[in-house]
Design a protein around this motif. Structure first.
Motif, PDB file in Angstrom:
ATOM      1  N   MET A 168      32.149  41.624  22.357  1.00  0.00           N
ATOM      2  CA  MET A 168      31.528  42.931  22.213  1.00  0.00           C
ATOM      3  C   MET A 168      30.561  43.234  23.358  1.00  0.00           C
ATOM      4  N   ALA A 169      30.082  42.196  24.047  1.00  0.00           N
ATOM      5  CA  ALA A 169      28.950  42.342  24.957  1.00  0.00           C
ATOM      6  C   ALA A 169      29.287  43.008  26.286  1.00  0.00           C
ATOM      7  N   THR A 170      30.557  43.060  26.671  1.00  0.00           N
ATOM      8  CA  THR A 170      30.947  43.673  27.947  1.00  0.00           C
ATOM      9  C   THR A 170      32.128  44.604  27.729  1.00  0.00           C
ATOM     10  N   THR A 171      32.316  45.529  28.649  1.00  0.00           N
ATOM     11  CA  THR A 171      33.431  46.468  28.505  1.00  0.00           C
ATOM     12  C   THR A 171      34.780  45.788  28.698  1.00  0.00           C
ATOM     13  N   ILE A 172      34.809  44.599  29.341  1.00  0.00           N
ATOM     14  CA  ILE A 172      36.067  43.892  29.550  1.00  0.00           C
ATOM     15  C   ILE A 172      36.290  42.798  28.517  1.00  0.00           C
ATOM     16  N   GLY A 173      35.372  42.683  27.547  1.00  0.00           N
ATOM     17  CA  GLY A 173      35.481  41.606  26.573  1.00  0.00           C
ATOM     18  C   GLY A 173      36.698  41.718  25.688  1.00  0.00           C
ATOM     19  N   THR A 174      37.059  42.939  25.303  1.00  0.00           N
ATOM     20  CA  THR A 174      38.254  43.172  24.491  1.00  0.00           C
ATOM     21  C   THR A 174      38.970  44.426  24.993  1.00  0.00           C
ATOM     22  N   SER A 175      40.232  44.519  24.664  1.00  0.00           N
ATOM     23  CA  SER A 175      40.993  45.720  25.021  1.00  0.00           C
ATOM     24  C   SER A 175      40.483  46.940  24.268  1.00  0.00           C
ATOM     25  N   THR A 176      39.912  46.726  23.069  1.00  0.00           N
ATOM     26  CA  THR A 176      39.363  47.838  22.296  1.00  0.00           C
ATOM     27  C   THR A 176      38.167  48.461  23.008  1.00  0.00           C
ATOM     28  N   ASN A 177      37.325  47.616  23.612  1.00  0.00           N
ATOM     29  CA  ASN A 177      36.190  48.145  24.374  1.00  0.00           C
ATOM     30  C   ASN A 177      36.671  49.066  25.489  1.00  0.00           C
ATOM     31  N   LEU A 178      37.688  48.613  26.206  1.00  0.00           N
ATOM     32  CA  LEU A 178      38.241  49.425  27.285  1.00  0.00           C
ATOM     33  C   LEU A 178      38.810  50.740  26.755  1.00  0.00           C
ATOM     34  N   LEU A 179      39.412  50.681  25.561  1.00  0.00           N
ATOM     35  CA  LEU A 179      39.986  51.889  24.967  1.00  0.00           C
ATOM     36  C   LEU A 179      38.895  52.899  24.630  1.00  0.00           C
ATOM     37  N   VAL A 180      37.811  52.440  24.009  1.00  0.00           N
ATOM     38  CA  VAL A 180      36.712  53.341  23.653  1.00  0.00           C
ATOM     39  C   VAL A 180      36.086  53.950  24.903  1.00  0.00           C
ATOM     40  N   VAL A 181      35.822  53.109  25.904  1.00  0.00           N
ATOM     41  CA  VAL A 181      35.226  53.597  27.149  1.00  0.00           C
ATOM     42  C   VAL A 181      36.156  54.604  27.830  1.00  0.00           C
ATOM     43  N   GLY A 182      37.467  54.321  27.806  1.00  0.00           N
ATOM     44  CA  GLY A 182      38.432  55.233  28.419  1.00  0.00           C
ATOM     45  C   GLY A 182      38.486  56.567  27.711  1.00  0.00           C
ATOM     46  N   ILE A 183      38.483  56.561  26.369  1.00  0.00           N
ATOM     47  CA  ILE A 183      38.508  57.821  25.610  1.00  0.00           C
ATOM     48  C   ILE A 183      37.228  58.606  25.872  1.00  0.00           C
ATOM     49  N   ALA A 184      36.093  57.892  25.915  1.00  0.00           N
ATOM     50  CA  ALA A 184      34.817  58.568  26.168  1.00  0.00           C
ATOM     51  C   ALA A 184      34.806  59.222  27.551  1.00  0.00           C
ATOM     52  N   ARG A 185      35.382  58.542  28.539  1.00  0.00           N
ATOM     53  CA  ARG A 185      35.450  59.118  29.884  1.00  0.00           C
ATOM     54  C   ARG A 185      36.337  60.366  29.887  1.00  0.00           C
ATOM     55  N   ASP A 186      37.433  60.326  29.144  1.00  0.00           N
ATOM     56  CA  ASP A 186      38.318  61.494  29.052  1.00  0.00           C
ATOM     57  C   ASP A 186      37.623  62.671  28.390  1.00  0.00           C
ATOM     58  N   LEU A 187      36.642  62.378  27.527  1.00  0.00           N
ATOM     59  CA  LEU A 187      35.897  63.442  26.853  1.00  0.00           C
ATOM     60  C   LEU A 187      34.785  64.012  27.726  1.00  0.00           C
ATOM     61  N   GLY A 188      34.613  63.461  28.929  1.00  0.00           N
ATOM     62  CA  GLY A 188      33.628  63.998  29.859  1.00  0.00           C
ATOM     63  C   GLY A 188      32.393  63.161  30.052  1.00  0.00           C
ATOM     64  N   MET A 189      32.318  61.965  29.433  1.00  0.00           N
ATOM     65  CA  MET A 189      31.149  61.111  29.603  1.00  0.00           C
ATOM     66  C   MET A 189      31.273  60.279  30.876  1.00  0.00           C
ATOM     67  N   PRO A 190      30.140  59.847  31.481  1.00  0.00           N
ATOM     68  CA  PRO A 190      30.213  59.015  32.691  1.00  0.00           C
ATOM     69  C   PRO A 190      30.786  57.632  32.387  1.00  0.00           C
ATOM     70  N   GLN A 191      31.370  57.015  33.412  1.00  0.00           N
ATOM     71  CA  GLN A 191      31.971  55.683  33.272  1.00  0.00           C
ATOM     72  C   GLN A 191      30.888  54.636  32.993  1.00  0.00           C
ATOM     73  N   MET A 192      31.149  53.760  32.045  1.00  0.00           N
ATOM     74  CA  MET A 192      30.224  52.661  31.745  1.00  0.00           C
ATOM     75  C   MET A 192      30.593  51.440  32.579  1.00  0.00           C
ATOM     76  N   SER A 193      29.577  50.745  33.110  1.00  0.00           N
ATOM     77  CA  SER A 193      29.811  49.534  33.889  1.00  0.00           C
ATOM     78  C   SER A 193      30.098  48.361  32.949  1.00  0.00           C
ATOM     79  N   VAL A 194      30.476  47.230  33.528  1.00  0.00           N
ATOM     80  CA  VAL A 194      30.857  46.066  32.727  1.00  0.00           C
ATOM     81  C   VAL A 194      29.716  45.609  31.825  1.00  0.00           C
ATOM     82  N   PHE A 195      28.492  45.586  32.351  1.00  0.00           N
ATOM     83  CA  PHE A 195      27.347  45.080  31.583  1.00  0.00           C
ATOM     84  C   PHE A 195      26.418  46.225  31.147  1.00  0.00           C
ATOM     85  N   HIS A 196      26.985  47.388  30.932  1.00  0.00           N
ATOM     86  CA  HIS A 196      26.192  48.589  30.641  1.00  0.00           C
ATOM     87  C   HIS A 196      25.320  48.408  29.404  1.00  0.00           C
TER      88      HIS A 196
END
Length: 598
Positions: A151-179
């Motif tokens: 849970m601690a990094t955006t690359i820790g699970t594929s689900t984290n990447l999915l949430v970050v990707g959907i959020a970016r598509d909704l117009g939010m800024p990209q989150m870094s690995v250790f955000h």
């Protein structure tokens, strides 16, 4: 929703086996959707939804990972790592568990959760067999540490990447690995005492080999020229001996080549001591013959326990006078004499051990030779035989496993038109490739793959996938989200975060992480806009909720992987997972509110 609740109750009560409940669930979905299909679908579409789990990539991934794990076990590839951790566990069980949890947490921050658990799982099963905590008391805490670390990094699970990707598509800024890593680290500090000190006490001891592990075998140790004992005093090697092994007689001075000393130990204790000391308990020529026959036939060498019956020819004889090795090509590694005191045996004075009715022999050989010995000399074979690890394949098995993990988490280096880059592939593809290589190289044999797979896990995965699909396709998830949004306007910001996290946690524990992420992220984004709250903490609440999948075995594939090894029931996950979910939701909600000034 009624079906989901009913299935949950059936799993939790435990009156019917997991397999029966899973198959009934699939059958109800198939029949129900055939007669009452979803809107804009045909009756046969319901059959595809109900049975689609058996061909789903998640199930294929789990089976492939189990196969690779089997390859590591049967080749003994992870024994060096297990011995290194065993030294820590010998100092203290609590210290060993704490270090293991920290190791799992740290690895899963940078490597995907599933490969980390696949690497650690056989090590901890081996540690349990060597006298550490039972696997059933360590695997669920270990899995929870892996999930928290992921849970601690955006690359820790594929689900984290999915949430970050959907959020970016909704117009939010990209989150870094250790955000958001500091938030999870603080929550982990709060959760670790529970994982370390409380969880093991809530779990049962499901060890199945307790009686067998207490059986001690007498035998004679031969000091060979290659032995680590040669020229040493007893005091120099005593600290290296496992707890389940001891010398019944000691040399008068230093160990010398050719000495035969009476020893005793459990099967596992004898194995560890002989590997550490490089001694022999059977003539070298018969062991070489067994290995040669195994290579010619392509069969595994096995170790079985056999009871001497009243009709046996070998009663009253010694191993030397019985001619067992010459006649059958098998070797007796030790003799267990029930209800006798070992120090009263003539063997304690250096004489040969005489066989008697009721003695249990620990015998090594090829399957055909073992059967012939048992049948001809009237011995009763006991259950629980083991295959001798094919150590010649250990390096290959380890390379395949680490290669599959690296391919899925780090990637394969490539040079193309755009220069150097790393090509990563889904864990399903790397696991399948690894399983195929395990078969091709002989690390795992086709006729033994059934031992690596669990029917309970297979049908449970298939049922959970069907439930997740119908929750999403029927609109139940969307309805839950709308209902949630209607009531959130009356809650304080921390309460809004906790409610969103609990909602996503409910989805992820009964549907899937991907479903929870896909449904929860847009809902959280819209709720933030409607209530005038910052968007990022609500999106992080969804991300955290997707990872709080401790409460059911169907929530995540790592939960499934440990189910068979720990012999867990559905209620074991509930008993330990629900308190952890409550603890993490409370802690993370407060930390998010404080971090974002809510």
């Amino acid at each position: 929703m009624i079906l989901t609740v009913a299935v949950f109750i059936a799993f939790a009560r435990g009156r019917m086996s997991t397999e029966i409940v899973s198959l009934l669930t699939i059958a109800i979905i198939a029949v129900g959707l055939y007669f009452y299909p979803l809107p804009d679908t045909n009756p046969t579409d319901g059959l595809a939804l109900a049975f689609g789990g058996f061909g789903h990539y998640a199930l294929i991934t789990i089976c492939a990972l189990m196969t690779m794990g089997r390859g590591l076990v049967v080749t003994g590839a992870l024994e060096p790592a297990a011995r290194a951790l065993e030294r820590i566990w010998k100092v203290s069980l609590q210290l060993g568990l704490f270090v293991s949890l920290l190791l799992a947490f740290g690895l899963s921050m940078i490597v995907n959760d599933t490969p980390v658990l696949v690497l650690l799982l056989p090590i901890f099963v081996a540690l349990a067999q060597r006298g550490a905590m039972p696997a059933s008391k360590t695997l669920i805490p270990l899995n929870a540490a892996v999930l928290i670390g992921g849970m601690a990094t955006t690359i820790g699970t594929s689900t984290n990447l999915l949430v970050v990707g959907i959020a970016r598509d909704l117009g939010m800024p990209q989150m870094s690995v250790f955000h958001y890593t500091p938030i999870v680290l603080l929550a982990a500090i709060v959760a670790f005492p529970y994982l370390w000190l409380v969880m093991p006490r809530l779990l049962p001891d499901n060890s199945t080999a307790g009686q067998q592990a207490r059986r001690r075998f007498l035998t004679h140790l031969r000091v060979t020229p290659a032995s680590e004992l040669v020229g040493r005093h007893f005091d120099e090697i005593v600290d290296r001996l496992p707890d389940e092994f001891r010398f019944e007689e000691r040399p008068p001075s230093r160990f010398e080549v050719g000495q035969r000393l009476l020893i005793s130990g459990t099967h596992e204790g004898l194995q560890l001591a002989l590997r550490e000391l490089r001694g022999q308990v059977a003539p070298g020529w018969v062991l070489d013959r067994i290995d040669s026959d195994a290579r010619k036939s392509g069969e595994d060498v096995q170790v079985l326990e056999m009871v001497v019956t009243a009709d046996s020819r070998i009663i009253g004889r010694t191993l030397a006078s019985s001619g067992i090795a010459d006649r059958y090509g098998v070797a007796v590694l030790g003799i267990h004499k029930p209800e006798r005191l070992m120090h009263n045996e003539p063997a304690a004075r250096g004489d040969e051990i005489r066989l008697a009715e009721g003695d249990v022999l620990l015998v090594i050989g090829n399957r055909g030779a073992l059967d012939e010995f048992a049948t001809t000399d009237s011995l009763l074979q006991l259950e629980g035989g083991q295959d001798v690890p094919r150590r010649s394949k250990a390096v290959i098995a380890a390379a395949i496993m680490f290669g599959a993990v690296a391919l899925a988490s780090v990637g394969l280096p490539f040079f193309g038109r755009q220069g150097f880059y790393l090509l990563t592939v889904p864990i399903a593809i790397s696991a399948l490739l690894g399983a195929i290589l395990m078969f091709v190289t002989g690390c795992v044999k086709f006729d033994r793959v059934g031992r690596a797979l669990s029917a309970k896990v297979i049908v449970l995965v298939a049922a959970s996938i069907a439930i997740g699909r119908i929750i999403l396709d029927s609109g139940a998830a969307e309805w839950l989200g709308e209902t949630l949004a209607m009531g959130l306007q009356f809650l304080p910001p921390a309460g809004v975060l906790a409610a969103i996290m609990l909602f996503v946690t409910l989805l992820t524990n009964f549907a899937s992480n991907a479903t929870a992420a896909t449904v929860g992220t847009p809902i959280a984004f819209n709720i933030a806009n409607q209530l005038g709250l910052p968007q990022e903490p609500l999106i992080l609440a969804v991300l955290f909720g997707c990872n709080l999948c401790y409460a059911t075995p169907i929530a995540y594939q790592t939960n499934m992987l440990i189910m068979a090894e720990g012999n867990y029931a559905f209620r074991d996950y509930l008993r330990t997972g629900v308190p952890l979910v409550v603890l993490m939701v409370t802690t993370l909600s407060v930390l998010l509110a404080m971090t974002y000034g809510m």
